[in-house]
Design a protein around this motif. Structure first.
Motif, PDB file in Angstrom:
ATOM      1  N   SER A  34       0.844  -1.187   0.000  1.00 44.73           N
ATOM      2  CA  SER A  34       0.000   0.000   0.000  1.00 44.73           C
ATOM      3  C   SER A  34       0.881   1.239   0.000  1.00 44.73           C
ATOM      4  O   SER A  34       2.047   1.194   0.414  1.00 44.73           O
ATOM      5  CB  SER A  34      -0.935   0.012   1.219  1.00 44.73           C
ATOM      6  OG  SER A  34      -0.190  -0.096   2.423  1.00 44.73           O
ATOM      7  N   SER A  35       0.322   2.340  -0.452  1.00 40.66           N
ATOM      8  CA  SER A  35       1.082   3.584  -0.539  1.00 40.66           C
ATOM      9  C   SER A  35       1.269   4.189   0.853  1.00 40.66           C
ATOM     10  O   SER A  35       0.599   3.804   1.814  1.00 40.66           O
ATOM     11  CB  SER A  35       0.352   4.578  -1.435  1.00 40.66           C
ATOM     12  OG  SER A  35      -0.874   4.977  -0.827  1.00 40.66           O
ATOM     13  N   GLU A  38      -1.970   5.673   2.074  1.00 47.04           N
ATOM     14  CA  GLU A  38      -2.912   4.652   2.558  1.00 47.04           C
ATOM     15  C   GLU A  38      -2.496   4.143   3.931  1.00 47.04           C
ATOM     16  O   GLU A  38      -3.350   3.888   4.794  1.00 47.04           O
ATOM     17  CB  GLU A  38      -2.976   3.492   1.560  1.00 47.04           C
ATOM     18  CG  GLU A  38      -3.664   3.848   0.248  1.00 47.04           C
ATOM     19  CD  GLU A  38      -3.536   2.738  -0.788  1.00 47.04           C
ATOM     20  OE1 GLU A  38      -4.454   2.613  -1.621  1.00 47.04           O
ATOM     21  OE2 GLU A  38      -2.516   2.005  -0.774  1.00 47.04           O
ATOM     22  N   GLN A  39      -1.201   3.993   4.159  1.00 46.60           N
ATOM     23  CA  GLN A  39      -0.720   3.539   5.462  1.00 46.60           C
ATOM     24  C   GLN A  39      -0.998   4.568   6.544  1.00 46.60           C
ATOM     25  O   GLN A  39      -1.370   4.219   7.660  1.00 46.60           O
ATOM     26  CB  GLN A  39       0.770   3.219   5.385  1.00 46.60           C
ATOM     27  CG  GLN A  39       1.079   1.952   4.603  1.00 46.60           C
ATOM     28  CD  GLN A  39       2.564   1.665   4.546  1.00 46.60           C
ATOM     29  OE1 GLN A  39       3.383   2.580   4.534  1.00 46.60           O
ATOM     30  NE2 GLN A  39       2.931   0.388   4.516  1.00 46.60           N
ATOM     31  N   GLN A  42      -4.707   4.349   7.387  1.00 43.84           N
ATOM     32  CA  GLN A  42      -4.986   3.167   8.193  1.00 43.84           C
ATOM     33  C   GLN A  42      -4.459   3.340   9.613  1.00 43.84           C
ATOM     34  O   GLN A  42      -5.136   2.988  10.584  1.00 43.84           O
ATOM     35  CB  GLN A  42      -4.354   1.930   7.548  1.00 43.84           C
ATOM     36  CG  GLN A  42      -4.527   0.633   8.347  1.00 43.84           C
ATOM     37  CD  GLN A  42      -5.976   0.241   8.529  1.00 43.84           C
ATOM     38  OE1 GLN A  42      -6.809   0.507   7.657  1.00 43.84           O
ATOM     39  NE2 GLN A  42      -6.296  -0.389   9.652  1.00 43.84           N
ATOM     40  N   THR A 166       3.121  -1.810   7.266  1.00 46.25           N
ATOM     41  CA  THR A 166       1.781  -2.388   7.335  1.00 46.25           C
ATOM     42  C   THR A 166       1.645  -3.311   8.538  1.00 46.25           C
ATOM     43  O   THR A 166       0.643  -3.273   9.252  1.00 46.25           O
ATOM     44  CB  THR A 166       1.453  -3.161   6.047  1.00 46.25           C
ATOM     45  OG1 THR A 166       1.616  -2.289   4.927  1.00 46.25           O
ATOM     46  CG2 THR A 166       0.017  -3.675   6.082  1.00 46.25           C
TER      47      THR A 166
END
Length: 217
Positions: A34-35, A38-39, A42, A166
């Motif tokens: 994930s980019s 996005e991280q 999250q 992640t």
């Protein structure tokens, strides 16, 4: 031959004389790539769920945002590391809207009474973060001992967005933890919390009442 040797000998006899460890399979711990954005999303979503607080900043704005946060809490002082670049940046900023800066430059034994009774907030660096669990990774040092993040009512952590991972497994591999670790490593997910016998979760009972994370994007 003691009991342990007897058991091991029986196992060797059954396996033809050799004991081999099974192959490690960490595929279950892997996640799709994930980019960074996005991280960060999250991480913020997860840390919000456990009463942590995330502020997204830039390298130019984080000290100003920190000043606003501390002012809103009425913090009288802030404990900073003596040698880390975070401490240098705050001293060099010479902002008059920051509270009194307490520099951690003495042995921990002389700091303990201040930490438990007088320090309102402290700020530390981080080694990274884990998006899946909303956790911070801290490796305490002499300049930033673990009491800086575990005792003051407000713990402020500075996290580089590029150092988000992640999963915990990904962080350990990317940072090569197998090559050497400190005497203790901290994984921090939200402010302190505890639950009584009726399983009622309470926050801020012991240790920091607030965890504030400045994510530098």
């Amino acid at each position: 031959m003691n009991s342990r040797d007897t058991i091991l000998q029986r196992l060797r006899n059954r396996g033809g004389g050799k004991l081999t460890a099974p192959e490690c399979d960490f595929s279950v711990l892997k996640r799709p790539h994930s980019s960074v954005a996005e991280q960060v999303d999250q991480f913020q979503k997860t840390i919000d769920s456990v009463h942590g607080e995330v502020h997204r900043c830039t390298p130019e704005s984080w000290i100003a945002q920190l000043a606003e946060i501390l002012s809103s809490r009425g913090a009288r002082n802030l404990l900073i590391p003596a040698k880390h670049q975070i401490g240098h940046a705050m001293r060099d900023s010479k902002r008059d809207d920051l509270p009194e800066l307490l520099i951690y430059d003495e042995p921990i034994n002389s700091w303990q009474p201040h930490l438990f009774n007088e320090v309102d907030a402290s700020i530390t660096s981080t080694r990274g973060g884990i998006a899946d669990t909303g956790s911070l990774i801290l490796w305490p040092t002499v300049d930033e001992p673990r009491l800086m993040s575990l005792v003051p009512p407000i713990h402020i952590a500075v996290l580089e967005a590029s150092e988000l991972y992640t999963t915990f497994h990904e962080a350990m591999g990317a940072q090569n933890w197998a090559a050497g670790m400190p005497t203790n490593a901290l994984l921090i997910s939200g402010p302190s919390k505890t639950a009584d016998i009726e399983q009622t979760l309470a926050y801020g009972v012991h240790g920091p009442k607030e965890l504030i994370i400045l994510v530098i994007e």
